[in-house]
Design a protein around this motif. Structure first.
Motif, PDB file in Angstrom:
ATOM      1  N   ARG A 278     -27.727 -11.458   9.390  1.00 34.19           N
ATOM      2  CA  ARG A 278     -27.507 -12.196   8.151  1.00 34.19           C
ATOM      3  C   ARG A 278     -27.400 -11.204   7.002  1.00 34.19           C
ATOM      4  NH1 ARG A 278     -31.113 -15.910  10.532  1.00 34.19           N
ATOM      5  NH2 ARG A 278     -32.928 -15.077   9.445  1.00 34.19           N
ATOM      6  N   PHE A 279     -26.183 -11.070   6.497  1.00 31.53           N
ATOM      7  CA  PHE A 279     -25.945 -10.155   5.396  1.00 31.53           C
ATOM      8  C   PHE A 279     -26.162 -10.853   4.060  1.00 31.53           C
ATOM      9  CE2 PHE A 279     -23.406  -8.316   8.779  1.00 31.53           C
ATOM     10  CZ  PHE A 279     -23.613  -6.959   8.616  1.00 31.53           C
ATOM     11  N   GLY A 280     -26.547 -10.057   3.120  1.00 34.56           N
ATOM     12  CA  GLY A 280     -26.590 -10.525   1.746  1.00 34.56           C
ATOM     13  C   GLY A 280     -26.183  -9.380   0.851  1.00 34.56           C
ATOM     14  N   GLY A 281     -26.152  -9.638  -0.408  1.00 31.29           N
ATOM     15  CA  GLY A 281     -25.804  -8.579  -1.338  1.00 31.29           C
ATOM     16  C   GLY A 281     -25.162  -9.143  -2.586  1.00 31.29           C
ATOM     17  N   THR A 282     -25.132  -8.320  -3.587  1.00 26.91           N
ATOM     18  CA  THR A 282     -24.521  -8.739  -4.827  1.00 26.91           C
ATOM     19  C   THR A 282     -24.177  -7.502  -5.632  1.00 26.91           C
ATOM     20  OG1 THR A 282     -24.757 -10.232  -6.722  1.00 26.91           O
ATOM     21  CG2 THR A 282     -26.671  -8.893  -6.155  1.00 26.91           C
ATOM     22  N   LEU A 283     -23.449  -7.700  -6.710  1.00 28.31           N
ATOM     23  CA  LEU A 283     -23.187  -6.616  -7.643  1.00 28.31           C
ATOM     24  C   LEU A 283     -24.305  -6.562  -8.663  1.00 28.31           C
ATOM     25  CD1 LEU A 283     -19.356  -6.908  -8.313  1.00 28.31           C
ATOM     26  CD2 LEU A 283     -20.551  -5.553  -6.610  1.00 28.31           C
ATOM     27  N   LEU A 284     -24.635  -5.363  -9.099  1.00 29.80           N
ATOM     28  CA  LEU A 284     -25.703  -5.173 -10.061  1.00 29.80           C
ATOM     29  C   LEU A 284     -25.181  -4.717 -11.416  1.00 29.80           C
ATOM     30  CD1 LEU A 284     -28.140  -3.307  -7.645  1.00 29.80           C
ATOM     31  CD2 LEU A 284     -28.329  -5.679  -8.403  1.00 29.80           C
ATOM     32  N   PHE A 285     -24.256  -3.766 -11.400  1.00 26.66           N
ATOM     33  CA  PHE A 285     -23.734  -3.204 -12.637  1.00 26.66           C
ATOM     34  C   PHE A 285     -22.253  -2.881 -12.506  1.00 26.66           C
ATOM     35  CE2 PHE A 285     -28.223  -1.885 -12.551  1.00 26.66           C
ATOM     36  CZ  PHE A 285     -28.654  -2.377 -13.773  1.00 26.66           C
ATOM     37  N   HIS A 286     -21.574  -3.004 -13.620  1.00 30.63           N
ATOM     38  CA  HIS A 286     -20.195  -2.531 -13.746  1.00 30.63           C
ATOM     39  C   HIS A 286     -20.193  -1.566 -14.934  1.00 30.63           C
ATOM     40  CE1 HIS A 286     -15.645  -3.559 -14.284  1.00 30.63           C
ATOM     41  NE2 HIS A 286     -15.856  -2.363 -13.768  1.00 30.63           N
ATOM     42  N   PHE A 287     -20.062  -0.276 -14.631  1.00 31.99           N
ATOM     43  CA  PHE A 287     -20.225   0.751 -15.655  1.00 31.99           C
ATOM     44  C   PHE A 287     -18.886   1.199 -16.242  1.00 31.99           C
ATOM     45  CE2 PHE A 287     -24.043   1.437 -13.029  1.00 31.99           C
ATOM     46  CZ  PHE A 287     -25.018   1.419 -14.019  1.00 31.99           C
ATOM     47  N   GLU A 288     -18.890   1.405 -17.557  1.00 33.65           N
ATOM     48  CA  GLU A 288     -17.824   2.110 -18.251  1.00 33.65           C
ATOM     49  C   GLU A 288     -18.478   3.349 -18.859  1.00 33.65           C
ATOM     50  OE1 GLU A 288     -16.056  -0.562 -21.016  1.00 33.65           O
ATOM     51  OE2 GLU A 288     -15.380  -1.960 -19.453  1.00 33.65           O
ATOM     52  N   LEU A 289     -18.061   4.526 -18.427  1.00 29.28           N
ATOM     53  CA  LEU A 289     -18.793   5.755 -18.697  1.00 29.28           C
ATOM     54  C   LEU A 289     -17.924   6.785 -19.409  1.00 29.28           C
ATOM     55  CD1 LEU A 289     -20.219   5.845 -15.082  1.00 29.28           C
ATOM     56  CD2 LEU A 289     -21.577   5.304 -17.112  1.00 29.28           C
ATOM     57  N   GLY A 290     -18.416   7.283 -20.532  1.00 32.83           N
ATOM     58  CA  GLY A 290     -17.732   8.340 -21.265  1.00 32.83           C
ATOM     59  C   GLY A 290     -18.509   9.636 -21.146  1.00 32.83           C
ATOM     60  N   HIS A 291     -17.833  10.741 -20.912  1.00 32.99           N
ATOM     61  CA  HIS A 291     -18.492  12.032 -20.753  1.00 32.99           C
ATOM     62  C   HIS A 291     -19.167  12.453 -22.069  1.00 32.99           C
ATOM     63  CE1 HIS A 291     -19.143  16.013 -19.064  1.00 32.99           C
ATOM     64  NE2 HIS A 291     -18.704  16.534 -20.197  1.00 32.99           N
ATOM     65  N   PRO A 292     -20.415  12.999 -21.997  1.00 32.26           N
ATOM     66  CA  PRO A 292     -21.263  13.189 -20.811  1.00 32.26           C
ATOM     67  C   PRO A 292     -22.121  11.959 -20.537  1.00 32.26           C
ATOM     68  CG  PRO A 292     -22.295  14.214 -22.699  1.00 32.26           C
ATOM     69  CD  PRO A 292     -20.998  13.629 -23.202  1.00 32.26           C
ATOM     70  N   TRP A 293     -22.403  11.683 -19.260  1.00 37.75           N
ATOM     71  CA  TRP A 293     -23.244  10.557 -18.909  1.00 37.75           C
ATOM     72  C   TRP A 293     -24.163  10.928 -17.748  1.00 37.75           C
ATOM     73  CZ3 TRP A 293     -22.488   8.673 -13.944  1.00 37.75           C
ATOM     74  CH2 TRP A 293     -21.255   8.994 -13.343  1.00 37.75           C
ATOM     75  N   HIS A 294     -25.249  10.152 -17.599  1.00 35.40           N
ATOM     76  CA  HIS A 294     -26.273  10.469 -16.605  1.00 35.40           C
ATOM     77  C   HIS A 294     -27.077   9.199 -16.316  1.00 35.40           C
ATOM     78  CE1 HIS A 294     -29.708  13.490 -15.374  1.00 35.40           C
ATOM     79  NE2 HIS A 294     -29.355  12.686 -14.386  1.00 35.40           N
ATOM     80  N   LEU A 295     -27.085   8.747 -15.064  1.00 30.76           N
ATOM     81  CA  LEU A 295     -27.791   7.533 -14.657  1.00 30.76           C
ATOM     82  C   LEU A 295     -28.868   7.873 -13.636  1.00 30.76           C
ATOM     83  CD1 LEU A 295     -24.628   5.319 -13.999  1.00 30.76           C
ATOM     84  CD2 LEU A 295     -26.039   5.316 -16.064  1.00 30.76           C
ATOM     85  N   ALA A 296     -30.042   7.251 -13.760  1.00 37.15           N
ATOM     86  CA  ALA A 296     -31.149   7.448 -12.815  1.00 37.15           C
ATOM     87  C   ALA A 296     -31.510   6.107 -12.197  1.00 37.15           C
ATOM     88  CB  ALA A 296     -32.361   8.050 -13.520  1.00 37.15           C
ATOM     89  N   LEU A 297     -31.440   6.016 -10.866  1.00 32.86           N
ATOM     90  CA  LEU A 297     -31.753   4.777 -10.153  1.00 32.86           C
ATOM     91  C   LEU A 297     -33.021   4.957  -9.338  1.00 32.86           C
ATOM     92  CD1 LEU A 297     -28.385   5.129 -10.173  1.00 32.86           C
ATOM     93  CD2 LEU A 297     -28.626   2.805  -9.290  1.00 32.86           C
TER      94      LEU A 297
ATOM     95  N   MET B 277     -20.322 -16.805  -1.422  1.00 32.27           N
ATOM     96  CA  MET B 277     -19.115 -16.001  -1.588  1.00 32.27           C
ATOM     97  C   MET B 277     -19.453 -14.517  -1.661  1.00 32.27           C
ATOM     98  SD  MET B 277     -15.841 -15.648  -1.932  1.00 32.27           S
ATOM     99  CE  MET B 277     -15.044 -17.190  -2.432  1.00 32.27           C
ATOM    100  N   LEU B 278     -20.465 -14.171  -2.462  1.00 34.69           N
ATOM    101  CA  LEU B 278     -20.835 -12.769  -2.593  1.00 34.69           C
ATOM    102  C   LEU B 278     -21.372 -12.205  -1.272  1.00 34.69           C
ATOM    103  CD1 LEU B 278     -22.472 -12.742  -6.132  1.00 34.69           C
ATOM    104  CD2 LEU B 278     -20.370 -11.577  -5.454  1.00 34.69           C
ATOM    105  N   SER B 279     -22.112 -13.013  -0.536  1.00 34.82           N
ATOM    106  CA  SER B 279     -22.618 -12.559   0.760  1.00 34.82           C
ATOM    107  C   SER B 279     -21.486 -12.304   1.738  1.00 34.82           C
ATOM    108  CB  SER B 279     -23.580 -13.596   1.350  1.00 34.82           C
ATOM    109  OG  SER B 279     -24.786 -13.635   0.624  1.00 34.82           O
ATOM    110  N   ARG B 280     -20.473 -13.178   1.741  1.00 24.89           N
ATOM    111  CA  ARG B 280     -19.335 -12.998   2.652  1.00 24.89           C
ATOM    112  C   ARG B 280     -18.543 -11.750   2.285  1.00 24.89           C
ATOM    113  NH1 ARG B 280     -22.107 -16.132   4.675  1.00 24.89           N
ATOM    114  NH2 ARG B 280     -21.639 -18.189   5.521  1.00 24.89           N
ATOM    115  N   LEU B 281     -18.317 -11.538   0.999  1.00 25.81           N
ATOM    116  CA  LEU B 281     -17.592 -10.348   0.568  1.00 25.81           C
ATOM    117  C   LEU B 281     -18.384  -9.087   0.891  1.00 25.81           C
ATOM    118  CD1 LEU B 281     -16.260 -11.651  -2.871  1.00 25.81           C
ATOM    119  CD2 LEU B 281     -14.875 -11.151  -0.841  1.00 25.81           C
ATOM    120  N   THR B 282     -19.703  -9.158   0.712  1.00 21.14           N
ATOM    121  CA  THR B 282     -20.552  -8.025   1.037  1.00 21.14           C
ATOM    122  C   THR B 282     -20.493  -7.726   2.526  1.00 21.14           C
ATOM    123  OG1 THR B 282     -22.050  -8.578  -0.773  1.00 21.14           O
ATOM    124  CG2 THR B 282     -22.906  -7.121   0.923  1.00 21.14           C
ATOM    125  N   GLU B 283     -20.445  -8.772   3.343  1.00 19.69           N
ATOM    126  CA  GLU B 283     -20.363  -8.585   4.791  1.00 19.69           C
ATOM    127  C   GLU B 283     -19.095  -7.839   5.176  1.00 19.69           C
ATOM    128  OE1 GLU B 283     -20.601 -11.267   8.884  1.00 19.69           O
ATOM    129  OE2 GLU B 283     -20.830 -12.200   6.925  1.00 19.69           O
TER     130      GLU B 283
END
Length: 327
Positions: free
Chosen positions: A12-31, A166-172
């Motif tokens: 059983r798959f699941g999942g979703t999108l969390l972020f859609h980033f638009e990034l200008g130099h310089p940039w730095h992300l910590a997860l 829908m998101l689960s199917r696309l993630t699969e």
């Protein structure tokens, strides 16, 4: 149905999108560390992804990276820039986070980030077989990847009926393609049973074990069936799969039993027989050692929580091991 088809059909798959980033130099992300797999699709620009233990990957436009065990990591165009700490990762479906970050200089980058969750009615072990980080470079038919991810973005933009499904199917679809691409890149002896499926001798043996887990398979039986002597088959199986044939057979039986407990109302004795055990007592004892719960308790727990919580697997190395006369 081949081995991978069967395993994927039961996951059983699941999942979703969390972020859609638009990034200008310089940039730095910590997860931060998360209890699920994370993926990052760089639709434009370039970036460096770094794990805590020092491993670094250079990403270019069209690359998809999967952090299979949710390890903490950094993504940046310039590591000297102060990192934006992304702490709010558990977003509600329908609340896609569009984030602008970084400076105003080129090169500009865009990136889509999301997660994979895998709830297993049986212990398929898919994520455990994958390396901590997967980097998929764009292929000739990569247009499908962009299309799936863009569809996920548009689906996440507004809350609507059936959105979670829908998101689960696309993630699969996305996860299966990740698996396919990784399997294609494996050398002999890599990837456990996923890699061993391509072997002309061990692949058919795995198929036989999955088709008939109830049979009292021996090294001699399987070896003869796939054209190898007992010793040669045993050595080849262990080398390519990463465990002995008997241990794999027991794990396959325990996975099949877990699936039957969750998806049918069959009695314990009937399930024991279907996975190769003459008595319910012998089966129940081994099942408890492997899954950490009795068959009846396992069924009750998994049905009460909708299959979301994975019962604990006993960590002792012999928990899933039973003696076989041919060992």
């Amino acid at each position: 149905m081949d081995v991978l088809d069967e395993v994927l059909d039961r996951v059983r798959f699941g999942g979703t999108l969390l972020f859609h980033f638009e990034l200008g130099h310089p940039w730095h992300l910590a997860l931060p560390e998360r209890p699920y797999a994370l993926f990052h699709y760089l639709s434009r620009g370039s970036a460096t992804l770094a794990l805590e233990q020092g491993q670094e990957l250079q990403m270019t436009e069209g690359d998809l990276v999967v952090i299979t065990r949710g390890e903490p990591h950094l993504i940046y165009s310039d590591r000297r820039t102060q990192a934006l700490q992304l702490l709010d990762l558990d977003r509600i479906p329908g609340r896609l986070g569009a984030v602008r970050h970084g400076g105003s200089a080129e090169p500009f980058s865009t990136m889509i980030c999301g997660n994979f969750t895998v709830a297993r009615p049986s212990r398929s072990g898919l994520l455990e077989l994958l390396p901590p980080v997967l980097l998929l470079k764009p292929a000739e038919d990569a247009v499908w990847l962009e299309a799936v991810l863009r569809r996920m973005v548009s689906e996440s933009a507004l809350e609507r009926p059936g959105q979670g499904v829908m998101l689960s199917r696309l993630t699969e679809v996305l996860f299966v393609e990740v698996l396919r691409s990784w399997i294609k890149s494996l050398a002999a002896g890599e990837g456990g049973w996923l890699g061993a499926m391509a072997d002309p001798h061990i692949g058919p043996a795995l198929q036989l074990i999955h088709d008939r887990p109830d049979r009292a398979w021996t090294l001699g039986d399987l070896g003869q069936t796939v054209g190898l002597g007992r010793s040669a088959f045993s050595a080849r199986f262990t080398k390519l799969v990463g465990q002995s044939m008997y241990r794999y057979l027991i794990e396959r039986r325990m996975s099949e039993a877990a699936f039957l407990l969750e998806t049918t109302d069959e009695g314990i004795a009937r399930i024991a027989s279907r996975v190769g055990y003459e008595t319910a007592g012998a089966f129940s004892k081994l099942f408890d050692r492997y899954h950490g719960l009795s068959p009846g308790r396992y069924r009750a727990v998994r049905r009460s929580d909708g299959g979301r919580r994975q019962p604990p697997l006993r960590s002792d190395g012999e928990a899933a091991h039973s003696r076989h006369p041919d060992q």
